[in-house]
Scaffold this motif. Structure first.
Motif, PDB file in Angstrom:
ATOM      1  N   PRO A 106       0.809  -1.228   0.000  1.00  0.00           N
ATOM      2  CA  PRO A 106       0.000   0.000   0.000  1.00  0.00           C
ATOM      3  C   PRO A 106       0.840   1.276   0.000  1.00  0.00           C
ATOM      4  N   GLU A 107       2.107   1.176   0.397  1.00  0.00           N
ATOM      5  CA  GLU A 107       2.982   2.347   0.422  1.00  0.00           C
ATOM      6  C   GLU A 107       3.674   2.586  -0.925  1.00  0.00           C
ATOM      7  N   PHE A 108       3.470   1.693  -1.857  1.00  0.00           N
ATOM      8  CA  PHE A 108       4.128   1.809  -3.164  1.00  0.00           C
ATOM      9  C   PHE A 108       3.801   3.131  -3.874  1.00  0.00           C
ATOM     10  N   PRO A 109       2.537   3.610  -3.843  1.00  0.00           N
ATOM     11  CA  PRO A 109       2.244   4.887  -4.503  1.00  0.00           C
ATOM     12  C   PRO A 109       3.060   6.058  -3.948  1.00  0.00           C
ATOM     13  N   ARG A 110       3.400   6.001  -2.667  1.00  0.00           N
ATOM     14  CA  ARG A 110       4.230   7.069  -2.097  1.00  0.00           C
ATOM     15  C   ARG A 110       5.618   7.078  -2.739  1.00  0.00           C
ATOM     16  N   THR A 121      -3.856  14.266  -1.585  1.00  0.00           N
ATOM     17  CA  THR A 121      -4.998  13.525  -2.129  1.00  0.00           C
ATOM     18  C   THR A 121      -5.821  12.893  -1.015  1.00  0.00           C
ATOM     19  N   LEU A 122      -5.150  12.349  -0.005  1.00  0.00           N
ATOM     20  CA  LEU A 122      -5.872  11.780   1.143  1.00  0.00           C
ATOM     21  C   LEU A 122      -6.700  12.854   1.850  1.00  0.00           C
ATOM     22  N   GLU A 123      -6.154  14.038   1.956  1.00  0.00           N
ATOM     23  CA  GLU A 123      -6.900  15.147   2.569  1.00  0.00           C
ATOM     24  C   GLU A 123      -8.112  15.511   1.718  1.00  0.00           C
ATOM     25  N   ASN A 124      -7.940  15.520   0.399  1.00  0.00           N
ATOM     26  CA  ASN A 124      -9.056  15.816  -0.506  1.00  0.00           C
ATOM     27  C   ASN A 124     -10.151  14.756  -0.390  1.00  0.00           C
ATOM     28  N   ILE A 125      -9.737  13.502  -0.252  1.00  0.00           N
ATOM     29  CA  ILE A 125     -10.714  12.414  -0.094  1.00  0.00           C
ATOM     30  C   ILE A 125     -11.502  12.601   1.198  1.00  0.00           C
ATOM     31  N   ASP A 126     -10.808  12.950   2.275  1.00  0.00           N
ATOM     32  CA  ASP A 126     -11.478  13.190   3.559  1.00  0.00           C
ATOM     33  C   ASP A 126     -12.460  14.351   3.468  1.00  0.00           C
ATOM     34  N   MET A 131     -10.992  14.373  -6.388  1.00  0.00           N
ATOM     35  CA  MET A 131     -10.353  14.841  -7.609  1.00  0.00           C
ATOM     36  C   MET A 131     -10.071  16.342  -7.581  1.00  0.00           C
ATOM     37  N   ALA A 132     -10.005  16.906  -6.387  1.00  0.00           N
ATOM     38  CA  ALA A 132      -9.802  18.354  -6.254  1.00  0.00           C
ATOM     39  C   ALA A 132      -8.461  18.806  -6.815  1.00  0.00           C
ATOM     40  N   VAL A 133      -7.527  17.858  -6.996  1.00  0.00           N
ATOM     41  CA  VAL A 133      -6.221  18.212  -7.535  1.00  0.00           C
ATOM     42  C   VAL A 133      -6.331  18.844  -8.917  1.00  0.00           C
ATOM     43  N   TYR A 134      -7.386  18.512  -9.641  1.00  0.00           N
ATOM     44  CA  TYR A 134      -7.552  19.050 -10.986  1.00  0.00           C
ATOM     45  C   TYR A 134      -8.115  20.467 -10.995  1.00  0.00           C
ATOM     46  N   GLY A 135      -8.502  20.978  -9.839  1.00  0.00           N
ATOM     47  CA  GLY A 135      -9.106  22.306  -9.793  1.00  0.00           C
ATOM     48  C   GLY A 135      -8.270  23.318  -9.056  1.00  0.00           C
ATOM     49  N   GLY A 136      -6.968  23.058  -8.919  1.00  0.00           N
ATOM     50  CA  GLY A 136      -6.127  23.925  -8.110  1.00  0.00           C
ATOM     51  C   GLY A 136      -5.853  25.280  -8.735  1.00  0.00           C
ATOM     52  N   VAL A 183      -4.050   4.897 -10.360  1.00  0.00           N
ATOM     53  CA  VAL A 183      -5.418   4.399 -10.463  1.00  0.00           C
ATOM     54  C   VAL A 183      -5.749   3.455  -9.301  1.00  0.00           C
ATOM     55  N   THR A 184      -4.827   2.573  -8.974  1.00  0.00           N
ATOM     56  CA  THR A 184      -5.078   1.598  -7.901  1.00  0.00           C
ATOM     57  C   THR A 184      -5.234   2.284  -6.551  1.00  0.00           C
ATOM     58  N   PHE A 185      -4.516   3.364  -6.347  1.00  0.00           N
ATOM     59  CA  PHE A 185      -4.629   4.141  -5.113  1.00  0.00           C
ATOM     60  C   PHE A 185      -6.081   4.559  -4.870  1.00  0.00           C
ATOM     61  N   PHE A 186      -6.769   4.977  -5.923  1.00  0.00           N
ATOM     62  CA  PHE A 186      -8.171   5.378  -5.797  1.00  0.00           C
ATOM     63  C   PHE A 186      -9.102   4.177  -5.700  1.00  0.00           C
ATOM     64  N   ILE A 187      -8.788   3.125  -6.447  1.00  0.00           N
ATOM     65  CA  ILE A 187      -9.620   1.922  -6.408  1.00  0.00           C
ATOM     66  C   ILE A 187      -9.664   1.356  -4.990  1.00  0.00           C
ATOM     67  N   GLN A 188      -8.532   1.351  -4.315  1.00  0.00           N
ATOM     68  CA  GLN A 188      -8.463   0.809  -2.955  1.00  0.00           C
ATOM     69  C   GLN A 188      -9.310   1.609  -1.966  1.00  0.00           C
ATOM     70  N   ARG A 189      -9.692   2.805  -2.365  1.00  0.00           N
ATOM     71  CA  ARG A 189     -10.502   3.643  -1.486  1.00  0.00           C
ATOM     72  C   ARG A 189     -11.941   3.762  -1.974  1.00  0.00           C
ATOM     73  N   GLY A 190     -12.328   2.804  -2.822  1.00  0.00           N
ATOM     74  CA  GLY A 190     -13.705   2.750  -3.293  1.00  0.00           C
ATOM     75  C   GLY A 190     -14.093   3.841  -4.244  1.00  0.00           C
ATOM     76  N   LEU A 191     -13.120   4.360  -4.988  1.00  0.00           N
ATOM     77  CA  LEU A 191     -13.378   5.490  -5.879  1.00  0.00           C
ATOM     78  C   LEU A 191     -13.103   5.126  -7.340  1.00  0.00           C
ATOM     79  N   PHE A 192     -13.362   3.874  -7.701  1.00  0.00           N
ATOM     80  CA  PHE A 192     -13.036   3.399  -9.046  1.00  0.00           C
ATOM     81  C   PHE A 192     -13.757   4.215 -10.129  1.00  0.00           C
ATOM     82  N   VAL A 193     -15.078   4.299 -10.052  1.00  0.00           N
ATOM     83  CA  VAL A 193     -15.851   4.984 -11.095  1.00  0.00           C
ATOM     84  C   VAL A 193     -15.499   6.458 -11.148  1.00  0.00           C
TER      85      VAL A 193
END
Length: 305
Positions: A106-110, A121-126, A131-136, A183-193
């Motif tokens: 799970p630490e591989f994306p880091r 991104t974790l803060e944005n998810i909370d 996907m707030a990174v695209y609106g900076g 992509v997998t980072f988001f999938i693991q957090r239930g955000l696939f779609v």
């Protein structure tokens, strides 16, 4: 006339120019060693005829521009099809590597994306905005920055082909692993779609362009590695010229992808059907321009199926 018959054997301006260059090269040799030979006069007449035919049939700037995008590039894409397929296979394989590695650790994306990006991104998810990174940034600055960055990435992938196609393959692998981990980072957090619709809204064109740039680089690198019957330098120059044309075709893709990412991807609450429609339209264009049209142009050249 001889030059007309010779011209008729070449269906593209590039082929006719190459024939003209070969004739003038032979003429220079003949003038040096056999100045009074009938063959020298023959080559001189042939060169003059080809030169006249080239300029008599010279197209307008607009028609040349249209032909470049609708004929020359698709033909180069067809000639580079094996390199493009290899680029796609490398990219897809390394995406899978990124996916498997992220599931395994799970630490591989880091390691791949960096702590700062993951923490943001974790803060944005909370906060309910994954996907707030695209609106900076502002839309215009975002568009310009994304487009310039993507063009530079594709240029680097291509240029690495100078150091043989292995260099291009290395950059493709880096990008593929990054996409897989992302992509997998988001999938693991239930955000696939949500993640797929947001990423592929611009990513369909952007990622396709990266693969195409990789194919262009592999084409150039293979020209050096596998010269065939040509000298190594001549083979490299021919392959580099073909690769550059394929690379040029990615610039509009990056511009449109940057526009979509800068102006539309940030609206993550837009209807899913609308985003899916844009993704499908982008995919249809890629299949048409880089698969169907090259095959059609190849057959029109009289090479058959």
């Amino acid at each position: 006339m001889e030059f007309q018959a010779m011209s008729d054997n070449y269906s593209t301006p590039d082929q006719m120019v190459e024939a003209y260059n070969e004739v003038t090269s032979d003429l220079a040799f003949a003038q040096t060693h056999y100045p009074n030979s009938p063959i020298t006069n023959y080559l001189n007449d042939l060169a003059l005829g080809l030169h006249h035919n080239l300029y008599r049939n010279k197209r307008t700037s607009w028609s040349s521009f249209v032909r470049f995008w609708t004929h020359d590039i698709p033909l180069c894409v067809y000639q580079s099809r094996k390199a493009l397929l290899l680029s796609l296979l490398i990219f897809v394989t390394t995406i899978i590597v990124g996916i498997v590695s992220t599931y395994g650790d799970p630490e591989f994306p880091r390691l791949i994306l960096g702590d700062a990006y993951i923490d943001m991104t974790l803060e944005n998810i909370d906060n309910g905005e994954p996907m707030a990174v695209y609106g900076g940034d502002s839309q215009l600055l975002s568009f310009l920055g994304i487009t310039v960055n993507n063009v530079m990435v594709s240029f680097m992938i291509f240029v690495m082909g100078i150091f043989t196609s292995i260099g291009t393959g290395y950059y493709l692998m880096n990008n593929g692993v990054m996409v897989g981990a992302f992509v997998t980072f988001f999938i693991q957090r239930g955000l696939f779609v949500d993640s797929i619709l947001a990423i592929m809204l611009h990513g369909t064109l952007e990622l396709s362009a990266i693969v195409i740039a990789g194919g262009a680089g592999i084409t150039m690198g293979n020209g050096w590695l596998f010269p065939g019957t040509y000298s190594r330098m001549r083979s490299f120059l021919i392959a580099a010229r073909r690769g550059v044309k394929v690379l040029i075709s990615t610039v509009p893709l990056f511009i449109v992808a940057g526009f979509i990412e800068g102006f539309f991807t940030r609206y993550t609450h837009a209807g899913d059907l609308l985003r899916l429609f844009v993704i499908l339209i982008s995919l249809v264009f890629i299949i048409f321009y880089y698969v169907l049209l090259p095959i059609k142009r190849h057959r029109e050249e009289g090479h058959g199926a």
